[in-house]
Structure formats: structure tokens, C-alpha cells
Design a protein around this motif. Sequence first.
Motif, PDB file in Angstrom:
ATOM      1  N   THR A  15       0.831  -1.215   0.000  1.00 33.13           N
ATOM      2  CA  THR A  15       0.000   0.000   0.000  1.00 33.13           C
ATOM      3  C   THR A  15       0.863   1.263   0.000  1.00 33.13           C
ATOM      4  OG1 THR A  15      -1.741  -1.167   1.198  1.00 33.13           O
ATOM      5  CG2 THR A  15      -1.807   1.246   1.229  1.00 33.13           C
ATOM      6  N   LEU A  16       1.919   1.237   0.793  1.00 30.51           N
ATOM      7  CA  LEU A  16       2.817   2.396   0.843  1.00 30.51           C
ATOM      8  C   LEU A  16       3.521   2.618  -0.500  1.00 30.51           C
ATOM      9  CD1 LEU A  16       4.390   1.908   4.391  1.00 30.51           C
ATOM     10  CD2 LEU A  16       2.735   3.667   3.681  1.00 30.51           C
ATOM     11  N   ILE A  17       3.912   1.534  -1.165  1.00 34.12           N
ATOM     12  CA  ILE A  17       4.546   1.674  -2.480  1.00 34.12           C
ATOM     13  C   ILE A  17       3.554   2.253  -3.491  1.00 34.12           C
ATOM     14  CG2 ILE A  17       5.559   0.388  -4.417  1.00 34.12           C
ATOM     15  CD1 ILE A  17       6.806  -1.512  -2.396  1.00 34.12           C
ATOM     16  N   LEU A  18       2.290   1.815  -3.397  1.00 30.25           N
ATOM     17  CA  LEU A  18       1.256   2.369  -4.288  1.00 30.25           C
ATOM     18  C   LEU A  18       1.036   3.859  -4.010  1.00 30.25           C
ATOM     19  CD1 LEU A  18      -1.369  -0.538  -4.309  1.00 30.25           C
ATOM     20  CD2 LEU A  18       0.226   0.119  -6.134  1.00 30.25           C
ATOM     21  N   LEU A  19       1.064   4.233  -2.725  1.00 31.13           N
ATOM     22  CA  LEU A  19       0.927   5.653  -2.384  1.00 31.13           C
ATOM     23  C   LEU A  19       2.110   6.450  -2.926  1.00 31.13           C
ATOM     24  CD1 LEU A  19      -0.415   5.483   1.300  1.00 31.13           C
ATOM     25  CD2 LEU A  19      -1.641   6.283  -0.737  1.00 31.13           C
ATOM     26  N   SER A  20       3.300   5.877  -2.855  1.00 30.88           N
ATOM     27  CA  SER A  20       4.477   6.543  -3.412  1.00 30.88           C
ATOM     28  C   SER A  20       4.321   6.722  -4.921  1.00 30.88           C
ATOM     29  CB  SER A  20       5.734   5.724  -3.099  1.00 30.88           C
ATOM     30  OG  SER A  20       6.877   6.327  -3.685  1.00 30.88           O
TER      31      SER A  20
END
Length: 426
Positions: A15-20
Motif C-alpha cells: 500500500t505504501l509503495i502504491l501511495l508513493s
Amino acid sequence: MDELSLSVLIGTLITLILLSAFFSGSETALMTLNRYRLRHLAQEGHRGARLAQRLLERPDKLIGLILLGNNFVNVMASTLATVIFMRLFGEAGIAIAAGALTLALLIFGEVAPKTLGALHPERIAWPAAYVYTGLQKVAGPLVWAVSLLSNGLLRLFGVHVTAAGGHNLSRDELRTLLGETGGLVSERYQTMLIGILDLEEAKVEDIMVPRQEMGGIDLEADWDEILRTIGSTPFSRLPVYRGTLDHIVGTVNLRHLLPIAQKGELTLKTFMRSVEEPYYVPEGSSLHTQLLNFQREKKRMGLVVDEYGDILGLITLEDILEEIVGEFTSQPAAESPEIQPQEDGSFLIDGATPLREINKRLGTDLPTDTANTLSGLILEHLQSLPEAGMRLEMAGCTVEVTRIARKVVEQARLWPSLEHATELEP
């Protein structure tokens, strides 16, 4: 984080990579938006465009918000990746996490989303504008503090955010923009719009009918000759003079004479009643200025004069309009009597042909700042009267003088490129 399962940690990391990826792609999309299309859509009432335009009015705050969010999720991702890989590989997981996360963020969090944002900016920018508008309200104080510090740093180097220039286009930039419209604007309309832009640069002497080619009605001629001139001229307006063009009386609209002629009342006396006061145009006036002057004065023809009041030529409203829309009645270059194509790739050109017309029809770049006609350009280049058969090179073209008459170049042969002329050399 020891209490959290490995699957939850991995899901959070993804999820954090997608937000990035969202932060990186949306930043590129917003910054690469076409500002003129954005302004148009905003004026048309497009909600996403309006929000994006409002965000881009203060790029310092927008960039601060994006980087704040991007750095936060990247730091969180780095922490989670370290925890995950340490659970899997022990102490060696720290190094593995650093390499794996760097590669993942580079591909999925930077390169791919930024490329997508550059290729399809509007698809990403409009939804992102809603998100960032909400985030600005939530993180407003923090973004304000970051912008204050960054703007203060920029001021130390003489950069003021509020003094940033707008997006006004110069004439040359607008001409380039028209050339890049592709199929959105037809070639004919592009030519017309570029013609309007060129009106400011062209002068009246560039397109005027020179004095030696001016027709007119000589009041000192007998009445029968005047009638023959009226009946044979292809023009609707003519200057009226006594003896020579140095003694201009006025101009006459021949259409105003038709009702009088139909009644059989056309005499020298009734003819003189139709003669209007002459309208003079100073040399050096731009075509744009003269077009406005014609409109303001309700005139369609003017006599071009120099600083001493001597007649240099004649210009009409139709001449200026032809610079925009193209010639109304003249033939294309392949059939023009002034520009005759030859089998060897050259063109036989009348010496009195305007340079602007040659450049427009043949795609050449002959200089127009010191001369108006091909003959004038040759004489200016040589500073003397040339001989028939003489060749010279000008602006990437080869010109051969073919005929001299009355101390001017009456006709010349032009090769649009030096390669054509080189092939013909004995």
C-alpha cells in the motif's frame, strides 16, 4: 510491530509503495499539464481543471505537499521493509531490504508512475487535484511551514516565488505552437493565423505596387482615351493625376461611375465629381497598422509616400488581406507568369516580383530587410548593375541574371538550393 503478522506487514508495504507511485505520478502529471488547455477547461467549468489550476497557482505549496506525503510513505516503507526482511533473513535482511526496496521504489514508485503521468497527464491530474485539495486543508499548517522555510531559502539566492513570470507567448513561440497543432487546425487555417502574426513584421513597401507599375487616369489625356482606360482596366479603383504621378488629384471608384454611364451622363464634369481625396500612407508602416488605419478611415486604397512626399507605390486593402488568406485570383506558383518553373528545377522569375512572394511560394529565405524585389536584392548584393549570365549565391539559393533592361534586372533564374545549381555547373 512484533505483534503484527507478516501478511499484514507485506500488505501495508505494498500500500505504501502504491501511495508513493500516486505521489510521484500525480506530481509529473500536474506539472506537465498543458497550461492553455487547462485554462480553457477551467473556463468551461471542468471541476478537476479548476482545482488543478488553483493548486498550480502556488506551486511551492503543491510541491511541498507532494514531497511531504511522498517522503513520509517512503520512510514508512523503508521501516516496514527492514522489519519484514529481518524476520525472514535475520540481520542480513537489513541489506537485502535496502536493495529490494530501492529497486521496488525505483520501478513501481518512480519510473513507471512518472512515465504514465507524462504520457496521460489529464487522466491522473484531475483525480489527484481532488485528493490534494483535501490534503491541503488537513495538512495546511505543516505545508505552510515547509513552504515558508523553502521560500526563505530561495530568497537568499534572489528567487521570489510570487514574482514568477506567467505563460505569455511571444510571436515566434505562438508561430511554433501553431505548427505543432497537427490535425487539430487545418493547414489552411494555420497559414492564415501565421499570416496575421506576420502583419506586424511586414511593411507596406513589401507588398505595394511600385510606382513604375501603377496604372491611373491622366486628366490631361483626351476624353476618349480616359474612357478606354476606364473600360479596359481590371481594377475597381484607380489614382487620378495630371500629367505625372507627382501631381495626384485623387482616386476614383469605377463602380460609382456605372450608374452614371448607364444613364449616358458620364462626362469629364460628372467624372470629376466622383474623384475622392487621395489617401496617403507613409513608408515603413507595418501591415498591421495599415490594416487598422484602413478600417478606421473607411478606405480601401492608399498611396505610399516617402519622407519627402514622393509617390513610391500603391497599396490596397485587398493586398493586405491576401497576406492573410492567400491571393484571391492569382494562380499558384506553377502557373504564375511571374514565377515560371523549369525542367531543371530552377525558376524564371520576373525581377519586379516581391521577395515575400518568392519566399512564400518557393519556401526560400531571401532577406527582405534591405530590398523588396528580386531585382533590388541583386543590386543591393552586388552594389552595381550586373551583366546577363552573372551568377551569385544568396541565402542558400543560386541566382543567375538572365535579362537586364532599364538599369534593372528584368528577369533572373533562381535555384532554391545550391545543390541544384552545382549539378548544372560545366
